[in-house]
Design a protein around this motif. Structure first.
Motif, PDB file in Angstrom:
ATOM      1  N   ALA A  52       0.992  -0.986   0.551  1.00  0.00           N
ATOM      2  CA  ALA A  52      -0.150   0.162  -0.192  1.00  0.00           C
ATOM      3  C   ALA A  52       0.549   1.508  -0.054  1.00  0.00           C
ATOM      4  O   ALA A  52       0.231   2.386  -0.492  1.00  0.00           O
ATOM      5  CB  ALA A  52      -0.974   0.229   1.355  1.00  0.00           C
ATOM      6  N   ARG A  53       1.905   0.712   0.222  1.00  0.00           N
ATOM      7  CA  ARG A  53       2.863   2.379   0.333  1.00  0.00           C
ATOM      8  C   ARG A  53       2.970   2.545  -0.879  1.00  0.00           C
ATOM      9  O   ARG A  53       3.043   4.237  -1.412  1.00  0.00           O
ATOM     10  CB  ARG A  53       4.357   2.172   0.786  1.00  0.00           C
ATOM     11  CG  ARG A  53       5.027   3.321   0.709  1.00  0.00           C
ATOM     12  CD  ARG A  53       6.632   2.677   1.359  1.00  0.00           C
ATOM     13  NE  ARG A  53       7.581   2.108   2.071  1.00  0.00           N
ATOM     14  CZ  ARG A  53       8.134   1.126   2.593  1.00  0.00           C
ATOM     15  NH1 ARG A  53       9.028   2.148   1.948  1.00  0.00           N
ATOM     16  NH2 ARG A  53       8.494   1.133   3.760  1.00  0.00           N
ATOM     17  N   ASN A  54       2.714   2.040  -2.269  1.00  0.00           N
ATOM     18  CA  ASN A  54       2.664   2.430  -3.762  1.00  0.00           C
ATOM     19  C   ASN A  54       2.317   3.243  -3.791  1.00  0.00           C
ATOM     20  O   ASN A  54       1.893   4.502  -4.640  1.00  0.00           O
ATOM     21  CB  ASN A  54       2.760   1.494  -4.629  1.00  0.00           C
ATOM     22  CG  ASN A  54       4.523   0.675  -4.436  1.00  0.00           C
ATOM     23  OD1 ASN A  54       5.144   1.628  -4.444  1.00  0.00           O
ATOM     24  ND2 ASN A  54       4.451  -0.076  -4.926  1.00  0.00           N
ATOM     25  N   LYS A  55       0.657   3.478  -3.070  1.00  0.00           N
ATOM     26  CA  LYS A  55      -0.322   4.406  -2.652  1.00  0.00           C
ATOM     27  C   LYS A  55       0.045   5.705  -2.546  1.00  0.00           C
ATOM     28  O   LYS A  55      -1.433   6.226  -2.929  1.00  0.00           O
ATOM     29  CB  LYS A  55      -1.881   3.365  -2.843  1.00  0.00           C
ATOM     30  CG  LYS A  55      -1.890   2.381  -3.429  1.00  0.00           C
ATOM     31  CD  LYS A  55      -2.941   1.335  -3.743  1.00  0.00           C
ATOM     32  CE  LYS A  55      -3.244   0.113  -3.241  1.00  0.00           C
ATOM     33  NZ  LYS A  55      -4.235  -1.087  -3.398  1.00  0.00           N
ATOM     34  N   LYS A  56       0.183   5.844  -1.778  1.00  0.00           N
ATOM     35  CA  LYS A  56       0.153   6.347  -0.410  1.00  0.00           C
ATOM     36  C   LYS A  56       0.887   8.217  -1.353  1.00  0.00           C
ATOM     37  O   LYS A  56       2.644   8.112  -2.115  1.00  0.00           O
ATOM     38  CB  LYS A  56       1.309   6.445   0.748  1.00  0.00           C
ATOM     39  CG  LYS A  56       0.206   5.716   1.251  1.00  0.00           C
ATOM     40  CD  LYS A  56       1.003   5.722   3.209  1.00  0.00           C
ATOM     41  CE  LYS A  56      -0.340   3.564   3.675  1.00  0.00           C
ATOM     42  NZ  LYS A  56       0.275   4.211   4.890  1.00  0.00           N
ATOM     43  N   LYS A  57       1.288   9.230  -0.723  1.00  0.00           N
ATOM     44  CA  LYS A  57       2.226   9.797  -1.664  1.00  0.00           C
ATOM     45  C   LYS A  57       2.870  10.623  -0.585  1.00  0.00           C
ATOM     46  O   LYS A  57       3.257  11.483   0.049  1.00  0.00           O
ATOM     47  CB  LYS A  57       0.767  11.697  -2.097  1.00  0.00           C
ATOM     48  CG  LYS A  57      -0.529  10.986  -3.278  1.00  0.00           C
ATOM     49  CD  LYS A  57      -0.993  12.053  -3.350  1.00  0.00           C
ATOM     50  CE  LYS A  57      -1.964  12.028  -4.246  1.00  0.00           C
ATOM     51  NZ  LYS A  57      -3.124  12.130  -3.650  1.00  0.00           N
ATOM     52  N   LEU A  58       4.147   9.885   0.091  1.00  0.00           N
ATOM     53  CA  LEU A  58       5.562   9.457   0.207  1.00  0.00           C
ATOM     54  C   LEU A  58       6.235  10.059  -0.676  1.00  0.00           C
ATOM     55  O   LEU A  58       6.719   9.631  -2.047  1.00  0.00           O
ATOM     56  CB  LEU A  58       5.551   8.494   0.889  1.00  0.00           C
ATOM     57  CG  LEU A  58       4.570   7.545   1.573  1.00  0.00           C
ATOM     58  CD1 LEU A  58       5.229   6.612   1.977  1.00  0.00           C
ATOM     59  CD2 LEU A  58       4.166   8.532   2.628  1.00  0.00           C
ATOM     60  N   VAL A  59       6.103  11.491  -0.306  1.00  0.00           N
ATOM     61  CA  VAL A  59       7.627  11.698  -1.181  1.00  0.00           C
ATOM     62  C   VAL A  59       8.693  12.716   0.116  1.00  0.00           C
ATOM     63  O   VAL A  59       8.411  13.161   1.073  1.00  0.00           O
ATOM     64  CB  VAL A  59       7.292  13.747  -1.667  1.00  0.00           C
ATOM     65  CG1 VAL A  59       6.540  12.816  -2.916  1.00  0.00           C
ATOM     66  CG2 VAL A  59       7.261  14.364  -1.022  1.00  0.00           C
ATOM     67  N   GLU A  85      19.197   7.466  -2.888  1.00  0.00           N
ATOM     68  CA  GLU A  85      19.426   5.792  -1.837  1.00  0.00           C
ATOM     69  C   GLU A  85      17.549   5.623  -2.115  1.00  0.00           C
ATOM     70  O   GLU A  85      16.723   5.130  -1.516  1.00  0.00           O
ATOM     71  CB  GLU A  85      19.418   7.061  -0.252  1.00  0.00           C
ATOM     72  CG  GLU A  85      21.413   7.216   0.140  1.00  0.00           C
ATOM     73  CD  GLU A  85      21.177   7.809   1.470  1.00  0.00           C
ATOM     74  OE1 GLU A  85      20.522   8.486   1.657  1.00  0.00           O
ATOM     75  OE2 GLU A  85      22.306   7.532   1.623  1.00  0.00           O
ATOM     76  N   ASP A  86      16.648   6.936  -2.347  1.00  0.00           N
ATOM     77  CA  ASP A  86      15.170   7.097  -2.442  1.00  0.00           C
ATOM     78  C   ASP A  86      14.920   5.998  -3.821  1.00  0.00           C
ATOM     79  O   ASP A  86      14.374   5.256  -3.119  1.00  0.00           O
ATOM     80  CB  ASP A  86      14.631   8.043  -2.813  1.00  0.00           C
ATOM     81  CG  ASP A  86      14.270   9.075  -1.731  1.00  0.00           C
ATOM     82  OD1 ASP A  86      14.493   8.588   0.107  1.00  0.00           O
ATOM     83  OD2 ASP A  86      13.722  10.633  -2.014  1.00  0.00           O
TER      84      ASP A  86
END
Length: 153
Positions: A52-59, A85-86
């Motif tokens: 589910a991390r791919n659906k979140k807008k984590l930047v 690194e990201d």
């Protein structure tokens, strides 16, 4: 005396009679129904699923004027390192997500190995087993003279 005997007889009979069912406290039951019926993930039911991390807008934030930059690097060099690194972290996460929920059937593994009908699998050094790394070297002695279990030579 007869009255006393009658009252004690009524007391004994009442003690063994089934208890009367009273009306349940509806406010308390309603509270418990609300609590136990709660769905804590109701707005986004799949927010804790693996991947589910791919659906979140984590930047990750960009380096600005007041941002920390290690000594010896420019802001652009440091940003390039952080971006690399990201990218590496995302690639590792995506690799693990692909493996999630994928299981090997033991019967297929056993049949493919060949141990069900012949001993052909025994020709290899590992005798058909999958090897894993261990923390200690079990065959040699370390530089300080100790074996893996702490015993001296």
């Amino acid at each position: 005396m007869k009255v006393l005997a009658l009252l004690s007889l009524l007391g004994v009979v009442a003690a063994f009679a089934p208890a009367q069912q009273g009306r349940a406290v509806t406010a308390q039951n309603a509270l418990f129904d609300d609590i136990f019926g709660m769905d804590l993930f109701a707005p986004k039911k799949d927010q804790n699923d693996y991947g589910a991390r791919n659906k979140k807008k984590l930047v990750q934030g960009k380096i600005g004027a007041g941002s920390y930059v290690p000594a010896g690097l420019t802001a652009a060099e440091y940003q390039k390192i952080r971006d690399a690194e990201d990218k590496k972290k995302k690639a590792n996460y995506d690799r693990n997500v692909k493996k999630a929920g994928v299981f090997e059937d033991y019967t297929e593994f056993y049949m493919k190995r060949g141990t069900d009908s012949s001993q052909k699998w025994k020709k290899s050094a590992t005798l058909g087993h999958r090897m894993a790394k261990t923390k200690y070297d079990f065959d040699s002695v370390a530089k300080d003279g100790k074996k893996y279990d702490g015993a001296r030579k």
